[in-house]
Structure formats: structure tokens, C-alpha cells
Design an enzyme around this catalytic site. Structure first.
Site, PDB file in Angstrom:
ATOM      1  CG  ASP A 196      -1.879   0.808   1.157  1.00 53.52           C
ATOM      2  OD1 ASP A 196      -2.276   1.187   0.199  1.00 53.52           O
ATOM      3  OD2 ASP A 196      -2.118   1.813   2.399  1.00 53.52           O
ATOM      4  CB  SER A 197       0.256   4.510  -1.022  1.00 45.14           C
ATOM      5  OG  SER A 197      -0.581   4.922  -0.147  1.00 45.14           O
ATOM      6  CB  CYS A 239      -2.440   1.374  -2.851  1.00 46.91           C
ATOM      7  SG  CYS A 239      -2.280   2.892  -3.013  1.00 46.91           S
ATOM      8  CD  GLU A 267      -2.123   9.051   6.056  1.00 48.53           C
ATOM      9  OE1 GLU A 267      -1.775   9.985   5.681  1.00 48.53           O
ATOM     10  OE2 GLU A 267      -2.247   8.086   5.598  1.00 48.53           O
ATOM     11  CB  CYS A 271      -9.840   5.716  -0.184  1.00 49.49           C
ATOM     12  SG  CYS A 271      -8.103   5.502   0.206  1.00 49.49           S
ATOM     13  CG  HIS A 284      -6.232   6.217   4.528  1.00 49.99           C
ATOM     14  ND1 HIS A 284      -5.683   5.206   3.513  1.00 49.99           N
ATOM     15  CD2 HIS A 284      -5.414   6.705   5.383  1.00 49.99           C
ATOM     16  CE1 HIS A 284      -4.003   5.949   4.044  1.00 49.99           C
ATOM     17  NE2 HIS A 284      -4.333   6.188   5.179  1.00 49.99           N
TER      18      HIS A 284
END
Lengths: 269, 269
Positions: free
Chosen positions: A12-13, A75, A153, A187, A189
């Protein structure tokens, strides 16, 4: 029965792909997993197709060198540019898009499917193309949600977090008004915002986590090919990141319990 | 009078450093400027000191190869890790920290100075050290504002933008309550939020833009050393970026009027 003891690779990024790892550990507790988070260059979702592809190739090659049997691009952004590129053979890897789309097409009743993802993923048009390949009559409503990654984040995830709710309403109310009954969280996240997302869309809308679906998809594929290791427990996990391992572990705890697992630093460029 | 016709180099992790370029164009309209935005790896402010330093060295060396006479690190985060590192000689470059701190120490009356910047800048302690070097009796109140860069980059800058105002209040009200009379905007994105910041802090608090101060500082230094080119107008500007030039120009317009100037892509790694 044929087995294969090599580990599964996931990249993943950054940290978001750990939502896929969490699912893998649940459904394949005996498999060894190697995870790569490209934390020195996260996020991918704001970058150009060309740059994302270059980074994805480097991530992929790093995991190949580690001797993995199969790679999950956990990702959404990397997945969206990898489709159809021959340096990523289908037998060796999967992204999150096809698994999420298959799950969404199975879940929808009114064939109105929403997709939320990063700017780069939405721009790529990959979700729309993939959905219309499987369910041509489906109506797809896409929305880039560029603020969701920074919100997650920075810990703005709670259902009572006013700025997050305000921004989420701006993104999601148009989708709700279109009458979607299924939403792909494109995504990795975004599952951390599922409380807020569920509040806005209501319980009638099914949320599809792309990371979790990629984990299930990989299990099925590996089982069909005889590539599982046959163990029912005791899988190990190894974490690599491209920026500081301390920063990685600090932030990773939001996505997965690490129980003292440390990350190692590696270089891709 | 001694003159030097070489261009001035300016670099930043992305677009924010264009606020310094804008100031340079105003005060040195005859100078040629080369700007590098490391858009393939932006933002720097969430990364470790070691990674930021590696990126700053690559940015610096790229501009040196372009034949510049002086370099402005217009990135608060890069500036915060470059201080005291001998690969960045003082005669060849400046960051934004010393210029901003000098301006703040000049502006403050009650010697209570606030600093807002990225997580990495604040963690480095560079602002505090620099202020106490110049004004040891000053009280410094620092606050990392990690959501400000994504807010600016996604256009959440207006004084009536509720999520931006809510997040800014969370960051700034503690500083206001300490009674600061001067606030260093320690990241070149932050001037775009100065409307909101001013509303929260009130007109009694002087806002110091680190990018603009770095421009003024460079002018003074270059004049002292006889390094200006002696022209009063007609300076050119050349833009480089590490991700897509189209994306760069699209976003750069928020920071500076480009009048058809195109960016060129370059590679640092």
C-alpha cells in the site's frame, strides 16, 4: 493436496492496506504475510497516473524479491492504474478494484452503486469500467473524496467529529440523493470513517470495504490454485516501510493491533 | 558595481514555496528564478527527519546543477532539518526559519511568539532554538497544524468554510489564550488561511509569512554580496516539478498567477 509455503505479499502507499492484512489474518490465520507501506511517498492518490505506476512497479518488484507467492495491491489508487498493465500478471497479483466491484454487484438490489475513492482513482475511471464489465445495466455514481485520507491520518474519524462530518456530508449527500443502495469504499483508509458514512447514508446502504474484499478474493484464488500453505494458525507477519519504522508503528496501530511487531525500513528508489 | 546574472533557485516539497516566489518577483523583478516543487513526494511535513533530509539534499543538488547563484529552501519542513547540516553552506542558501524568526522578534512587543507549522517542523524544535538564540527572554508557543496543508490543497480556505474554521479554532485558540502578539506561519501553505487565522486571533496578532520573509532576507543577502543581476525588470521564471506538469500548473494557480508559464518535469531519485 498441493501446498505452497511462501508468504503472501501486500503493499500500500502507507498504512491503509493494513485493513486488508487484518482481513487476511482473520480468514487465513496460517499464512505468512509480508507487508510493504511506501510511507516515504504516501499518499499516491494526489499524484499522476505515470508517477503512481512507477511507484507501483517498485512496490511490486520489492515484494517479488522477497519471494512472495502472490501480491495484493491493497492501495485503491495503485490498483486503479495497474489494471491492464502487463507488468502485473493476473496470476501473480490482484488489486482491490475487481474484488470490491464483484462484492458490490452481488450486494446491490436497485443497481445504483456509489464509488468513493481518491482523486487519482476516480480520474482513472477504473471502477466504472469494471462495474460495467460485470453489470452493464448498473448506474454508477462516483465521487473523489480527497480530504478523507488526511482526516483519517489525523484522527478525525469519530461520529461526533464536526469537521469530518461536515466534509463527509458535502461528499456523500449527492450520492445519497441519487438513491444508491451500495457504496464501494475505494480507498483502504475509508473503513475508519464508516461510522460517519453510515450515519449520512443510512442503514439502507451497504458499505463495501475494498481492502477486506481483496483479502477474501485472494483466499479464493489461492485455494483454487493450490497455493495456500495448509496451516490453520501460526502465520507470521513482516512489515516493511520506506520511512521511519517508529512513525510507521505509531500510526499503524490505528489500523491493526501490532502486539509488539516492529517494522523494518527499506528503500525503493 | 559587482553583478551576477545567474538565476536564484527556490525549492519546496510542492506548491507552497510559490508564496516565496511571488514575494521575490515583487521585490526583485529583474532576477531570473528557477523553482523546483517535489510534487511526486509532497508532503514532507509528515515524514521523518532522515527522509526529509535526503529529499532536501536531492532538491538542493538539482538546483545547483541548474547553475543557480543562491538557493531558498522555501519549505518550512525542509528548512527545519537543514539547519546546522554542513551540506547546506550558509553562503549558498537560506531556509525560511531564520528570516521568519528575525521578523517575528522585530514585530513582537510582549515577547510572546506563536509558531504554527507541520508536525515534522514542530518536532524538530528549530523555531524555538532559533528564537531563543535571538531573543532568549521570548516565550514561544508552538503548535503542529497537520490538517492545514490538506485543507489548503483542497480549497478549504475561505473565511466562511466551516470545517476549516473548526479545525483552525482547535489549533489556534490555545495560542490565542496564551496572549501571543505575533504568529509565525511556519509553512508556506498557511498564508492562504490567513483570513481564518486572523479572524480567530484578532487584529492584535501580527502574522509573519515565512515564505515572504525568506524572499526579503534573500534580497538583502544577495545585495550585500554583490550577487544581484542589476536589472530592474524582465526577470524570467522556470518551473520544475517531479510529478505531472499539468497537475502542477492546475494547482499552482492557487498560489501565483502563471500567465501561461509551463512547468517541466524532472527526476530526483
Amino acid at each position: 493436496m498441493k501446498t505452497d509455503s511462501r508468504p503472501i505479499g501486500v503493499f500500500d502507499s502507507g498504512m491503509g492496506g493494513l485493513t486488508a492484512v487484518k482481513e487476511l489474518i482473520n480468514i487465513l490465520p496460517g499464512e505468512d504475510i509480508i507487508y510493504l507501506g511506501d510511507t516515504a511517498r504516501v499518499p499516491y492518490g494526489t499524484r499522476s497516473r505515470e508517477t503512481i505506476l512507477r511507484y507501483a512497479v517498485q512496490d511490486f518488484e520489492f515484494l517479488k524479491r522477497k519471494g512472495v507467492k502472490f501480491i495484493i495491491a491493497a492501495c485503491g489508487t495503485a490498483s486503479s492504474v495497474m489494471i491492464g498493465e502487463e507488468m502485473f500478471p493476473k496470476e501473480e497479483c490482484t488489486g482491490v478494484i475487481l474484488p470490491a466491484v464483484e462484492a458490490a454487484c452481488k450486494a446491490t438490489k436497485n443497481k445504483k452503486i456509489g464509488v468513493i475513492a481518491t482523486g487519482a482513482s476516480i480520474r482513472s475511471g477504473s471502477y466504472e469500467r469494471c462495474i460495467s464489465g460485470i453489470m452493464p445495466e448498473a448506474e454508477v455514481y462516483s465521487k473523489a473524496c480527497p480530504m478523507f485520507v488526511p482526516l483519517v491520518e489525523n484522527g478525525y474519524c469519530g461520529r461526533d467529529c464536526e469537521p469530518a462530518v461536515a466534509i463527509a456530508k458535502e461528499y456523500l449527500e449527492p450520492l445519497r440523493d441519487e438513491g444508491i443502495d451500495t457504496l464501494i469504499l475505494g480507498c483502504t483508509h475509508y473503513p475508519l470513517l464508516s461510522g460517519i458514512i453510515g450515519d449520512i447514508l443510512g442503514s439502507g446502504v451497504k458499505l463495501i470495504s475494498s481492502g477486506a474484499e481483496a483479502g477474501k478474493f485472494a483466499k479464493k484464488l489461492l485455494a483454487e490454485k493450490g497455493l495456500l500453505n495448509g496451516r490453520q494458525s501460526g502465520g507470521s507477519i513482516r512489515l516493511y516501510c520506506t520511512d521511519s519504522p517508529e512513525l510507521f508503528c505509531e500510526n499503524a496501530e490505528r489500523f491493526i493491533e501490532l502486539d509488539g511487531i516492529l517494522a523494518e525500513k527499506c528503500s525503493l528508489d
